[in-house]
Design a protein around this motif. Sequence first.
Motif, PDB file in Angstrom:
ATOM      1  N   GLU A 169      75.864  49.913  59.983  1.00  0.00           N
ATOM      2  CA  GLU A 169      74.430  50.165  59.788  1.00  0.00           C
ATOM      3  C   GLU A 169      74.192  50.904  58.477  1.00  0.00           C
ATOM      4  O   GLU A 169      73.192  50.657  57.791  1.00  0.00           O
ATOM      5  CB  GLU A 169      73.878  50.960  60.968  1.00  0.00           C
ATOM      6  CG  GLU A 169      73.783  50.146  62.253  1.00  0.00           C
ATOM      7  CD  GLU A 169      73.400  50.983  63.458  1.00  0.00           C
ATOM      8  OE1 GLU A 169      72.953  50.394  64.463  1.00  0.00           O
ATOM      9  OE2 GLU A 169      73.559  52.228  63.412  1.00  0.00           O
ATOM     10  N   TRP A 170      75.113  51.809  58.123  1.00  0.00           N
ATOM     11  CA  TRP A 170      74.987  52.521  56.845  1.00  0.00           C
ATOM     12  C   TRP A 170      75.071  51.535  55.687  1.00  0.00           C
ATOM     13  O   TRP A 170      74.269  51.601  54.751  1.00  0.00           O
ATOM     14  CB  TRP A 170      76.089  53.570  56.724  1.00  0.00           C
ATOM     15  CG  TRP A 170      75.955  54.448  55.513  1.00  0.00           C
ATOM     16  CD1 TRP A 170      75.319  55.654  55.432  1.00  0.00           C
ATOM     17  CD2 TRP A 170      76.469  54.180  54.194  1.00  0.00           C
ATOM     18  NE1 TRP A 170      75.406  56.156  54.151  1.00  0.00           N
ATOM     19  CE2 TRP A 170      76.102  55.273  53.370  1.00  0.00           C
ATOM     20  CE3 TRP A 170      77.194  53.137  53.635  1.00  0.00           C
ATOM     21  CZ2 TRP A 170      76.442  55.345  52.018  1.00  0.00           C
ATOM     22  CZ3 TRP A 170      77.528  53.194  52.287  1.00  0.00           C
ATOM     23  CH2 TRP A 170      77.154  54.289  51.497  1.00  0.00           C
TER      24      TRP A 170
ATOM     25  N   ASN B 167      75.081  42.099  57.025  1.00  0.00           N
ATOM     26  CA  ASN B 167      75.501  42.643  55.734  1.00  0.00           C
ATOM     27  C   ASN B 167      75.779  41.529  54.730  1.00  0.00           C
ATOM     28  O   ASN B 167      75.385  41.625  53.560  1.00  0.00           O
ATOM     29  CB  ASN B 167      76.732  43.537  55.914  1.00  0.00           C
ATOM     30  CG  ASN B 167      76.368  44.963  56.269  1.00  0.00           C
ATOM     31  OD1 ASN B 167      75.969  45.744  55.419  1.00  0.00           O
ATOM     32  ND2 ASN B 167      76.489  45.306  57.543  1.00  0.00           N
TER      33      ASN B 167
ATOM     34  N   ARG C 269      74.399  48.332  55.831  1.00  0.00           N
ATOM     35  CA  ARG C 269      73.199  47.488  55.914  1.00  0.00           C
ATOM     36  C   ARG C 269      71.988  48.169  55.290  1.00  0.00           C
ATOM     37  O   ARG C 269      71.262  47.564  54.496  1.00  0.00           O
ATOM     38  CB  ARG C 269      72.909  47.170  57.386  1.00  0.00           C
ATOM     39  CG  ARG C 269      71.648  46.343  57.625  1.00  0.00           C
ATOM     40  CD  ARG C 269      71.202  46.471  59.069  1.00  0.00           C
ATOM     41  NE  ARG C 269      70.818  47.846  59.402  1.00  0.00           N
ATOM     42  CZ  ARG C 269      70.646  48.286  60.643  1.00  0.00           C
ATOM     43  NH1 ARG C 269      70.839  47.484  61.671  1.00  0.00           N
ATOM     44  NH2 ARG C 269      70.279  49.551  60.852  1.00  0.00           N
ATOM     45  N   ASP C 270      71.775  49.423  55.635  1.00  0.00           N
ATOM     46  CA  ASP C 270      70.577  50.132  55.192  1.00  0.00           C
ATOM     47  C   ASP C 270      70.688  50.640  53.758  1.00  0.00           C
ATOM     48  O   ASP C 270      69.666  50.924  53.128  1.00  0.00           O
ATOM     49  CB  ASP C 270      70.294  51.313  56.125  1.00  0.00           C
ATOM     50  CG  ASP C 270      70.022  50.874  57.559  1.00  0.00           C
ATOM     51  OD1 ASP C 270      69.658  49.698  57.759  1.00  0.00           O
ATOM     52  OD2 ASP C 270      70.195  51.705  58.474  1.00  0.00           O
TER      53      ASP C 270
ATOM     54  N   LEU D 130      76.240  42.621  62.958  1.00  0.00           N
ATOM     55  CA  LEU D 130      76.067  43.551  61.840  1.00  0.00           C
ATOM     56  C   LEU D 130      76.859  43.098  60.618  1.00  0.00           C
ATOM     57  O   LEU D 130      76.395  43.237  59.478  1.00  0.00           O
ATOM     58  CB  LEU D 130      76.486  44.964  62.251  1.00  0.00           C
ATOM     59  CG  LEU D 130      75.433  45.750  63.038  1.00  0.00           C
ATOM     60  CD1 LEU D 130      76.053  46.988  63.675  1.00  0.00           C
ATOM     61  CD2 LEU D 130      74.274  46.150  62.127  1.00  0.00           C
TER      62      LEU D 130
END
Length: 206
Positions: free
Chosen positions: A61-62, A129, A64-65, A125
């Motif tokens: 998630e890190w 990405n 991705r964001d 996820l």
Amino acid sequence: MSPKERQDVRSRIVMAAMELFFAKGYNSTSIADILSRTQLNAGSLYHVFPGKQDVLVAVLEWYRDGIRENLLDLAWEGVDDPIERIFALLDRYHWMIVETDHTFGCPIGSLALELHEADPVVRDLLAINFTNWAEAVRECLDAAGDRLPADLDRRALAEFVLTTMEGGVMQARTYRDVAYFDRGVAMLRDHFDMLLARAARRPEIA
């Protein structure tokens, strides 16, 4: 644990896990490794993350964001031309390969190869990405407008750029030679030059 303390602990764990997954791989990284790196006790970690896979999800998630702040903005600083932005992004990978003495591997690509039977949440996820990376390139291709042929499949070309990057990074790491990456990028540049030339030859409509 206050919300602020929880967030601080979470950030420390994610950053440490990211470094360890990059250096050792996911499967070879233990909870004990993460605790040693963060100097946290097990209770603090399990208060935030029930298990190692939850840490992996947070790491993905890190990525991705943070793709724009942590990759694109750095690669594109001072580069306005959309086509050159694509090659500036690839230059960023060249730099990372050289700076790490050819030990650099794309974090998402490395995890995707290692976790070939990943849990659906993890697999999604990983896919997001990859999609975000290709979409950033697709935006550059769209911004190039009529400099590229009208019938060009821009999504497919963006995915081809991603494939060139991933394959080049993997070979450069394996052979410990950035030339394997550079040759792939040079071939990609030739392909872009042909596309630009084809679009420039398009007859004008009176």
